[in-house]
Design a protein around this motif. Structure first.
Motif, PDB file in Angstrom:
ATOM      1  N   PRO A  60      14.586 -47.797  92.673  1.00  0.00           N
ATOM      2  CA  PRO A  60      15.344 -47.598  91.428  1.00  0.00           C
ATOM      3  C   PRO A  60      16.794 -48.002  91.656  1.00  0.00           C
ATOM      4  O   PRO A  60      17.370 -47.273  92.476  1.00  0.00           O
ATOM      5  CB  PRO A  60      15.137 -45.933  91.171  1.00  0.00           C
ATOM      6  CG  PRO A  60      13.543 -45.738  91.885  1.00  0.00           C
ATOM      7  CD  PRO A  60      13.790 -46.485  92.921  1.00  0.00           C
ATOM      8  N   PHE A  61      17.024 -48.625  90.585  1.00  0.00           N
ATOM      9  CA  PHE A  61      18.517 -49.095  90.380  1.00  0.00           C
ATOM     10  C   PHE A  61      19.126 -49.863  91.561  1.00  0.00           C
ATOM     11  O   PHE A  61      20.316 -49.694  91.724  1.00  0.00           O
ATOM     12  CB  PHE A  61      19.088 -48.029  89.771  1.00  0.00           C
ATOM     13  CG  PHE A  61      18.357 -46.995  89.067  1.00  0.00           C
ATOM     14  CD1 PHE A  61      17.668 -47.378  88.181  1.00  0.00           C
ATOM     15  CD2 PHE A  61      18.367 -45.567  89.325  1.00  0.00           C
ATOM     16  CE1 PHE A  61      16.894 -46.469  87.294  1.00  0.00           C
ATOM     17  CE2 PHE A  61      17.630 -44.649  88.581  1.00  0.00           C
ATOM     18  CZ  PHE A  61      16.897 -45.022  87.539  1.00  0.00           C
ATOM     19  N   ASP A  62      18.388 -50.511  92.491  1.00  0.00           N
ATOM     20  CA  ASP A  62      18.876 -51.147  93.603  1.00  0.00           C
ATOM     21  C   ASP A  62      18.973 -52.546  93.255  1.00  0.00           C
ATOM     22  O   ASP A  62      18.150 -53.398  93.313  1.00  0.00           O
ATOM     23  CB  ASP A  62      17.921 -51.119  94.924  1.00  0.00           C
ATOM     24  CG  ASP A  62      18.346 -51.512  96.252  1.00  0.00           C
ATOM     25  OD1 ASP A  62      19.285 -52.500  96.091  1.00  0.00           O
ATOM     26  OD2 ASP A  62      18.055 -51.062  97.021  1.00  0.00           O
ATOM     27  N   VAL A  63      20.435 -52.975  92.969  1.00  0.00           N
ATOM     28  CA  VAL A  63      20.371 -54.447  92.459  1.00  0.00           C
ATOM     29  C   VAL A  63      20.225 -55.431  93.616  1.00  0.00           C
ATOM     30  O   VAL A  63      19.651 -56.313  93.360  1.00  0.00           O
ATOM     31  CB  VAL A  63      22.081 -54.422  92.319  1.00  0.00           C
ATOM     32  CG1 VAL A  63      22.360 -55.791  92.078  1.00  0.00           C
ATOM     33  CG2 VAL A  63      22.435 -53.497  91.113  1.00  0.00           C
ATOM     34  N   GLN A  64      20.297 -55.190  94.783  1.00  0.00           N
ATOM     35  CA  GLN A  64      20.279 -55.836  96.046  1.00  0.00           C
ATOM     36  C   GLN A  64      18.758 -56.121  96.091  1.00  0.00           C
ATOM     37  O   GLN A  64      18.350 -57.347  96.309  1.00  0.00           O
ATOM     38  CB  GLN A  64      20.809 -55.417  97.299  1.00  0.00           C
ATOM     39  CG  GLN A  64      22.383 -55.686  97.429  1.00  0.00           C
ATOM     40  CD  GLN A  64      22.806 -55.368  98.747  1.00  0.00           C
ATOM     41  OE1 GLN A  64      22.103 -54.569  99.509  1.00  0.00           O
ATOM     42  NE2 GLN A  64      24.044 -55.697  98.971  1.00  0.00           N
ATOM     43  N   ALA A  65      17.856 -55.028  95.980  1.00  0.00           N
ATOM     44  CA  ALA A  65      16.468 -55.172  96.188  1.00  0.00           C
ATOM     45  C   ALA A  65      15.870 -56.079  94.828  1.00  0.00           C
ATOM     46  O   ALA A  65      15.008 -56.774  94.890  1.00  0.00           O
ATOM     47  CB  ALA A  65      15.847 -53.562  96.139  1.00  0.00           C
ATOM     48  N   LEU A  66      16.661 -55.778  93.755  1.00  0.00           N
ATOM     49  CA  LEU A  66      16.001 -56.509  92.724  1.00  0.00           C
ATOM     50  C   LEU A  66      16.262 -57.969  92.642  1.00  0.00           C
ATOM     51  O   LEU A  66      15.464 -58.729  92.328  1.00  0.00           O
ATOM     52  CB  LEU A  66      16.646 -55.921  91.159  1.00  0.00           C
ATOM     53  CG  LEU A  66      16.381 -56.647  89.986  1.00  0.00           C
ATOM     54  CD1 LEU A  66      14.754 -56.552  89.791  1.00  0.00           C
ATOM     55  CD2 LEU A  66      17.169 -55.847  88.878  1.00  0.00           C
ATOM     56  N   ALA A  67      17.405 -58.263  93.139  1.00  0.00           N
ATOM     57  CA  ALA A  67      17.681 -59.780  93.203  1.00  0.00           C
ATOM     58  C   ALA A  67      16.928 -60.256  94.404  1.00  0.00           C
ATOM     59  O   ALA A  67      16.425 -61.367  94.061  1.00  0.00           O
ATOM     60  CB  ALA A  67      19.252 -59.741  93.819  1.00  0.00           C
ATOM     61  N   ALA A  68      16.582 -59.448  95.653  1.00  0.00           N
ATOM     62  CA  ALA A  68      15.695 -60.129  96.561  1.00  0.00           C
ATOM     63  C   ALA A  68      14.175 -60.348  95.806  1.00  0.00           C
ATOM     64  O   ALA A  68      13.536 -61.460  96.262  1.00  0.00           O
ATOM     65  CB  ALA A  68      15.613 -59.132  97.665  1.00  0.00           C
TER      66      ALA A  68
ATOM     67  N   PRO B 130       3.611 -61.755  85.068  1.00  0.00           N
ATOM     68  CA  PRO B 130       3.786 -60.493  85.773  1.00  0.00           C
ATOM     69  C   PRO B 130       5.123 -59.740  85.540  1.00  0.00           C
ATOM     70  O   PRO B 130       6.172 -60.451  85.175  1.00  0.00           O
ATOM     71  CB  PRO B 130       3.829 -61.131  87.271  1.00  0.00           C
ATOM     72  CG  PRO B 130       3.094 -62.360  87.020  1.00  0.00           C
ATOM     73  CD  PRO B 130       3.539 -62.884  85.634  1.00  0.00           C
ATOM     74  N   ALA B 131       5.284 -58.468  85.845  1.00  0.00           N
ATOM     75  CA  ALA B 131       6.567 -57.744  85.483  1.00  0.00           C
ATOM     76  C   ALA B 131       7.349 -57.422  86.694  1.00  0.00           C
ATOM     77  O   ALA B 131       6.348 -56.882  87.775  1.00  0.00           O
ATOM     78  CB  ALA B 131       6.359 -56.675  84.683  1.00  0.00           C
ATOM     79  N   ILE B 132       8.500 -57.141  86.861  1.00  0.00           N
ATOM     80  CA  ILE B 132       9.162 -56.704  87.830  1.00  0.00           C
ATOM     81  C   ILE B 132       9.923 -55.252  87.244  1.00  0.00           C
ATOM     82  O   ILE B 132      10.685 -55.634  86.346  1.00  0.00           O
ATOM     83  CB  ILE B 132      10.145 -57.629  88.565  1.00  0.00           C
ATOM     84  CG1 ILE B 132       9.492 -58.505  89.396  1.00  0.00           C
ATOM     85  CG2 ILE B 132      11.003 -56.689  89.711  1.00  0.00           C
ATOM     86  CD1 ILE B 132      10.751 -59.618  90.024  1.00  0.00           C
ATOM     87  N   ILE B 133       9.697 -54.298  88.083  1.00  0.00           N
ATOM     88  CA  ILE B 133      10.112 -52.995  87.280  1.00  0.00           C
ATOM     89  C   ILE B 133      10.756 -52.123  88.283  1.00  0.00           C
ATOM     90  O   ILE B 133      10.544 -52.454  89.553  1.00  0.00           O
ATOM     91  CB  ILE B 133       9.107 -52.039  86.662  1.00  0.00           C
ATOM     92  CG1 ILE B 133       8.068 -51.726  87.775  1.00  0.00           C
ATOM     93  CG2 ILE B 133       8.390 -52.862  85.541  1.00  0.00           C
ATOM     94  CD1 ILE B 133       7.094 -50.617  87.271  1.00  0.00           C
ATOM     95  N   PHE B 134      11.525 -51.134  88.009  1.00  0.00           N
ATOM     96  CA  PHE B 134      12.084 -49.812  88.914  1.00  0.00           C
ATOM     97  C   PHE B 134      10.895 -49.085  89.075  1.00  0.00           C
ATOM     98  O   PHE B 134      10.256 -48.843  88.084  1.00  0.00           O
ATOM     99  CB  PHE B 134      13.288 -49.461  88.320  1.00  0.00           C
ATOM    100  CG  PHE B 134      14.422 -50.367  88.572  1.00  0.00           C
ATOM    101  CD1 PHE B 134      14.739 -51.056  89.877  1.00  0.00           C
ATOM    102  CD2 PHE B 134      15.341 -50.610  87.464  1.00  0.00           C
ATOM    103  CE1 PHE B 134      16.081 -51.639  90.080  1.00  0.00           C
ATOM    104  CE2 PHE B 134      16.642 -51.437  87.647  1.00  0.00           C
ATOM    105  CZ  PHE B 134      16.789 -51.996  89.048  1.00  0.00           C
ATOM    106  N   ASP B 135      10.879 -48.457  90.027  1.00  0.00           N
ATOM    107  CA  ASP B 135       9.616 -47.372  90.367  1.00  0.00           C
ATOM    108  C   ASP B 135      10.151 -46.191  89.920  1.00  0.00           C
ATOM    109  O   ASP B 135      10.654 -45.351  90.408  1.00  0.00           O
ATOM    110  CB  ASP B 135       9.491 -47.454  92.006  1.00  0.00           C
ATOM    111  CG  ASP B 135       8.412 -46.614  92.284  1.00  0.00           C
ATOM    112  OD1 ASP B 135       7.672 -46.063  91.257  1.00  0.00           O
ATOM    113  OD2 ASP B 135       8.229 -46.336  93.578  1.00  0.00           O
ATOM    114  N   ILE B 136       9.960 -46.030  88.368  1.00  0.00           N
ATOM    115  CA  ILE B 136      10.265 -44.773  87.624  1.00  0.00           C
ATOM    116  C   ILE B 136       9.106 -44.408  86.967  1.00  0.00           C
ATOM    117  O   ILE B 136       8.246 -44.965  86.552  1.00  0.00           O
ATOM    118  CB  ILE B 136      11.643 -45.042  86.970  1.00  0.00           C
ATOM    119  CG1 ILE B 136      11.217 -46.148  85.796  1.00  0.00           C
ATOM    120  CG2 ILE B 136      12.882 -45.242  87.643  1.00  0.00           C
ATOM    121  CD1 ILE B 136      12.348 -46.338  84.702  1.00  0.00           C
ATOM    122  N   PRO B 137       8.938 -43.012  86.645  1.00  0.00           N
ATOM    123  CA  PRO B 137       8.167 -42.622  85.779  1.00  0.00           C
ATOM    124  C   PRO B 137       8.117 -43.339  84.306  1.00  0.00           C
ATOM    125  O   PRO B 137       9.275 -43.845  83.880  1.00  0.00           O
ATOM    126  CB  PRO B 137       8.255 -41.124  85.433  1.00  0.00           C
ATOM    127  CG  PRO B 137       9.188 -40.606  86.703  1.00  0.00           C
ATOM    128  CD  PRO B 137       9.913 -41.842  87.159  1.00  0.00           C
TER     129      PRO B 137
END
Length: 392
Positions: A335-343, A312-319
């Motif tokens: 997009p580009f939310d460091v805290q959300a990516l860490a969580a 599975p992949a974790i991505i930023f929600d971008i086109p």
């Protein structure tokens, strides 16, 4: 099975007269050589399409930048010709040499070509090849980020991009998001969408639950979002007890090493260099999660390769990424939310059953991305362009 994304669907092409069904001669202005260390996914796409066209009877010559060790060669039936001055020891000399020599080299070979194909490339996308190629010309758009480069370098390269896009009457975009941008820049152009593909060998094994979190791509700190990933990893790593693997080469290798050390991540982050082929597939399969933290993508090839490998992949929600990672095959982060990516990393990493289920769905989804199918679509567009030119 999840319905195909818009990025893999191309508009119907015109019927082709019998005289154009034979051997077509294509001169491809490909910019980047797939054998050059640090070469990106764009050169992989170019080669995967062209090798299939060559196997189908096309004659394909690709003009690329030069680099240390570059030589003219035939690879998988495709002729590669390096263009430039000297050995092209850095990005700037490779770019300047290519831009200066390309029109001359292309015109010199136009008698051997029925069709010219221009790959868009950084930093200004297009050299407006239709204005000087002397042959019917199609743009293949895998890169359309001159606006970002203009802001980064304070040079108005986005105006050159706009001029180049408007010089083309027919283009192939690798995603619907890119096609929409092209339509805004040049409403009169015909833009068709042909996505990237994967090797069928990627689909031949059951998903497995690995230990590492993986990034694969060019080592560019800002465009690829590696700075964001490392910041998120600083928060997530103590809770995971895992290792982050960074696979690839690129111009920011030293800066990334310095950032890893300054953040105190030297024990939990490993740089493994450039990987390709079966080694790359094994690395993807053995990962627990693949993270694609890019600030912009035209087509998320690494994300599709991850799904094909059952990871599975974790991505930023971008086109360019949301089109190729359905919600049940991976996870999108603001997009580009460091805290959300860490969580997201902390939440998903320990849930083995959810990861395996997402991996199986990802493999099923990825089966629709097939290089053979994409090459057939691109070949049909090439023939249709020549048919229109000859009045067919």
């Amino acid at each position: 099975m999840t319905s195909p994304p818009r990025s893999t669907v191309t508009a119907p092409v015109a019927s082709v007269p019998p005289e154009l069904h034979g051997r077509l001669r294509v001169l491809h202005l490909g910019f980047e050589d797939p054998l050059m260390p640090g070469a990106g996914g764009g050169s992989v796409r170019t080669h995967q399409i062209n090798r299939r066209l060559a196997a189908g009877g096309f004659s394909v010559t690709v003009l690329t930048t030069t680099y240390p060790g570059a030589e003219e060669r035939i690879q998988d039936g495709v002729r590669y010709v390096p263009v430039g001055f000297g050995q092209g020891r850095n990005r700037l000399t490779r770019l300047l040499g290519y831009v200066a020599r390309l029109p001359f080299e292309a015109r010199r070979r136009r008698g051997e070509a029925d069709l010219v194909v221009e790959d868009f490339f950084a930093p200004f996308s297009s050299m407006a090849a239709p204005l000087w190629s002397g042959r019917p010309t199609i743009g293949v758009v895998q890169w359309l980020h001159a606006g970002d480069k203009a802001r980064q370098y304070k040079v108005p390269v986005h105006w050159l991009e706009r001029f180049g896009v408007r010089s083309h009457s027919r283009m192939i975009a690798v995603s619907q998001g890119t096609a929409d941008k092209l339509a805004l820049l040049n409403p009169a152009a015909r833009v068709e969408v042909v996505g990237n593909g994967i090797d069928r060998n990627s689909l031949d094994r059951e998903p497995e639950l690995g230990d590492n979190v993986l990034f694969v791509g060019r080592l560019e700190l800002k465009p690829k979002g590696i700075d964001l990933l490392l910041a998120a990893w600083t928060a997530a790593a103590p809770q995971l007890g895992a290792k982050l693997i960074l696979a690839g080469t690129g111009p920011d290798h030293e800066r990334i090493e310095q950032l890893i050390n300054s953040l105190g991540l030297s024990e939990s982050v490993e740089l493994v260099g450039w990987v390709s082929g079966e080694a790359k597939r094994d690395l993807v399969r053995s990962a627990r999660l693949v993270v694609v933290p890019s600030r912009h993508e035209t087509f998320g090839l690494v994300a599709v390769e991850a799904l094909a490998g059952g990871t599975p992949a974790i991505i930023f929600d971008i086109p360019g990424l949301r089109e190729v990672v359905p919600r049940d095959c991976g996870w999108m982060v603001r997009p580009f939310d460091v805290q959300a990516l860490a969580a997201e990393l902390v939440q998903r990493y320990p849930d083995g059953s959810t990861l395996l289920a997402a991996g199986r769905r990802g493999q099923a989804f990825a089966r629709q991305f097939d290089w053979d199918v994409q090459a057939d679509r691109q070949a049909a567009i090439y023939r249709s362009a020549l048919s229109a030119r000859t009045g067919g």
